[in-house]
Design an enzyme around this catalytic site. Structure first.
Site, PDB file in Angstrom:
ATOM      1  N   ARG A 274     -26.155 -36.875 -50.861  1.00  0.00           N
ATOM      2  CA  ARG A 274     -25.338 -38.085 -50.742  1.00  0.00           C
ATOM      3  C   ARG A 274     -25.076 -38.393 -49.275  1.00  0.00           C
ATOM      4  NH1 ARG A 274     -19.943 -37.682 -53.369  1.00  0.00           N
ATOM      5  NH2 ARG A 274     -19.977 -35.585 -52.489  1.00  0.00           N
TER       6      ARG A 274
ATOM      7  N   SER B  18     -24.905 -26.691 -49.001  1.00  0.00           N
ATOM      8  CA  SER B  18     -24.472 -25.675 -49.970  1.00  0.00           C
ATOM      9  C   SER B  18     -25.563 -24.643 -50.255  1.00  0.00           C
ATOM     10  CB  SER B  18     -24.009 -26.352 -51.254  1.00  0.00           C
ATOM     11  OG  SER B  18     -22.901 -27.181 -50.990  1.00  0.00           O
TER      12      SER B  18
ATOM     13  N   ASP C  62     -18.920 -26.677 -49.663  1.00  0.00           N
ATOM     14  CA  ASP C  62     -18.055 -27.551 -50.460  1.00  0.00           C
ATOM     15  C   ASP C  62     -16.625 -27.028 -50.571  1.00  0.00           C
ATOM     16  OD1 ASP C  62     -18.842 -25.408 -51.991  1.00  0.00           O
ATOM     17  OD2 ASP C  62     -19.558 -26.586 -53.695  1.00  0.00           O
TER      18      ASP C  62
END
Length: 512
Positions: free
Chosen positions: A108, A177, A230
């Protein structure tokens, strides 16, 4: 009545007795099989028992392992990784910041507009892009050029007004991540790939540098101001909204936690200098282990069959990736004890065919005949016409596994609070527990994210209940679990804002 009549009567009586005996025998056999299934449940309940006493043992073990992990590399199953983040957003940042979130087969791009008042996120724009399959095994240059091109396209859509009001270099937070050994707030070495990625030339290289070079190749004046995971993003978002936030936990498909630690408590990095005296530590708590954890034969079998046996033990007991499969393993054993499940189904033997969201749907089925349970058993596990009494057993199995997971997660959270002296006991220092006399309590907020907690009502209720039981009524009144949304995206932009130079970020906070 003649001899023939007597013979017929005796024969009929004998036949009736035989039929009756057969029917009774069948009922007795069926009853025995049913009791065997019930015994499987009873044994499960006993082995998954999480009394407050046991939970407090887990709390103590977590705190001790945290200290050991801070004392030396490899000193604990908990990695206790340094993030080098000692400044978190406090709510007075302003301006426009960007974020990239790469955590799997999609990534994203975000733009976040910040006001100068707490929680004043004026707006954000988000664009989701799939990673082309061939780039997951190509070269680092190909992957990061694709990401940089996507960011360039995103920026070019901003319009003239924003371009005129934002002449400065753009600041970016990058949520990556994958396993990384951090070397600064904005840099870290990729240790290995997961989730289907296999780009060999990236291993051992600085992730931020690879992205920065790609941004330069695309002619973008963008600086990678922060490289995070995250969980840290969730902490940043929580701290931006509430300065009493000291820890963050993600409980979803996977699980992890991070928290604010005093720099002088990080013994393995003696002389570590921070401007605030504190640093965010990434615990990687999925790998926590203790003999006090209530492990069952189903957990052992799941672990042995996993790609990473003897690893991520805590995660395998509490995260959404595994709960459904633990339930499936229990149901498989039950089905072998009785034919009440109907004809044997090969689907019941397929690992991970029962996903945790389906398990949760069965657990929270409140229809009189448990119709949702029946539907999932038939459509997913190919077990049609399962009797209502067996459906009730299935719901109970789901309850036992969910309750254990939620209560262990609560014990993990309290373990963090104990380590930093926020559980009312004074915490732990130098490997020894401090006085048991209650210390002066401060309001403490734990940011929490992940579908298991936010979307699974029963799990959330069990976790909250266990927090209160472990801490006690008085202390638990000072502890707030606050749900966050999109720490991996918005949180990354906020960490960039807090760690950008004065001309780029309006203000930053020194951790107290």
């Amino acid at each position: 009545m003649g001899r023939l009549g007597v013979g017929l009567a005796v024969g009929c009586a004998m036949a009736a007795c035989i039929v009756a005996a057969a029917m009774v025998g069948k009922r007795v056999s069926k009853r025995r099989k049913w009791l065997k299934m019930v015994k499987v449940l009873e044994e499960l309940e006993e082995s998954c028992d999480t009394t407050v006493f046991r939970l407090k043992q887990v709390v103590d073990a977590m705190a001790v392992e945290m200290h050991a992990g801070l004392a030396s590399e490899g000193g604990s199953k908990l990695k206790m990784l340094l993030t080098y983040v000692d400044k978190l957003p406090k709510g007075s940042e302003e301006g426009t910041y960007y974020a990239l979130d790469l955590g799997g087969t999609n990534f994203r791009v975000l733009r976040v507009h910040l006001g100068d008042q707490r929680s004043a996120i004026l707006g954000q724009d988000i664009e989701r892009q799939p990673i082309p399959q061939h780039l997951m095994t190509s070269t680092s240059e190909d992957l990061f050029d694709f990401i940089a091109s996507s960011l360039k396209d995103f920026i070019e859509k901003e319009g003239n007004d924003l371009e005129q009001t934002s002449p400065r270099r753009r600041e970016l937070g990058f949520t990556f991540s994958f396993p990384v050994k951090q070397s600064s707030v904005s840099s870290g070495i990729l240790m290995k790939w997961t989730k289907g990625f296999a780009i060999e030339d990236m291993i051992g290289r600085d992730v931020s540098e690879c992205l920065q070079l790609a941004l330069s190749r695309k002619g973008l004046d963008v600086r990678v101001a922060a490289l995070i995971n995250d969980t840290l993003g969730t902490l940043a978002l929580g701290h931006y909204n509430d300065e009493d936030t000291v820890a963050a936990v993600i409980i979803g498909t996977g699980t992890n936690a991070c928290y604010l630690e005093r720099a002088d408590a990080i013994i393995k990095c003696q002389g570590l200098l921070t401007t605030s005296g504190s640093m965010v530590v990434n615990m990687e708590w999925g790998n926590f282990w203790s003999s006090h954890l209530p492990r069952t034969s189903y957990d052992i079998d799941l672990d042995v069959a996993s790609p990473n046996p003897n690893d991520q033990g805590f995660e395998k007991m509490i995260s959404g990736m595994y709960l459904g499969d633990i339930v499936r393993r229990v149901l498989l054993r039950m089905s072998k004890q009785s034919d009440d499940f109907g004809p044997s189904s090969s689907k019941l033997a397929v690992p991970f065919v029962l996903r945790t969201p389906l398990m949760a749907a069965m657990h929270e089925d409140d229809s009189p005949d448990l119709s949702e349970v029946a539907k999932i058993l038939e459509e997913v596990l190919e077990l049609p016409d399962v009797p209502v009494k067996v459906r009730k057993l299935v719901v109970k199995v789901c309850d036992v596994i969910t309750r254990r997971a939620a209560r262990l997660a609560a014990a993990g959270i309290v373990g963090i609070l104990k380590k930093i002296g926020r559980d009312g006991s004074g915490g732990i220092a130098s490997g020894k527990f401090r006085s048991n006399r209650p210390s002066r309590m401060r309001r403490t907020v734990v940011a929490i994210e992940g579908g298991l907690y936010t979307s699974y009502t029963t799990f959330r209720e069990y976790l909250n209940e266990a927090m209160a039981e472990i801490l006690g009524e008085e202390v638990s009144s000072y502890v707030v679990l606050r749900v966050m949304e999109d720490g991996s995206g918005t949180g990354a932009a906020l960490v960039a804002a807090a760690n950008s130079p004065p001309e780029a970020a309006a203000d930053t906070v020194q951790l107290q």
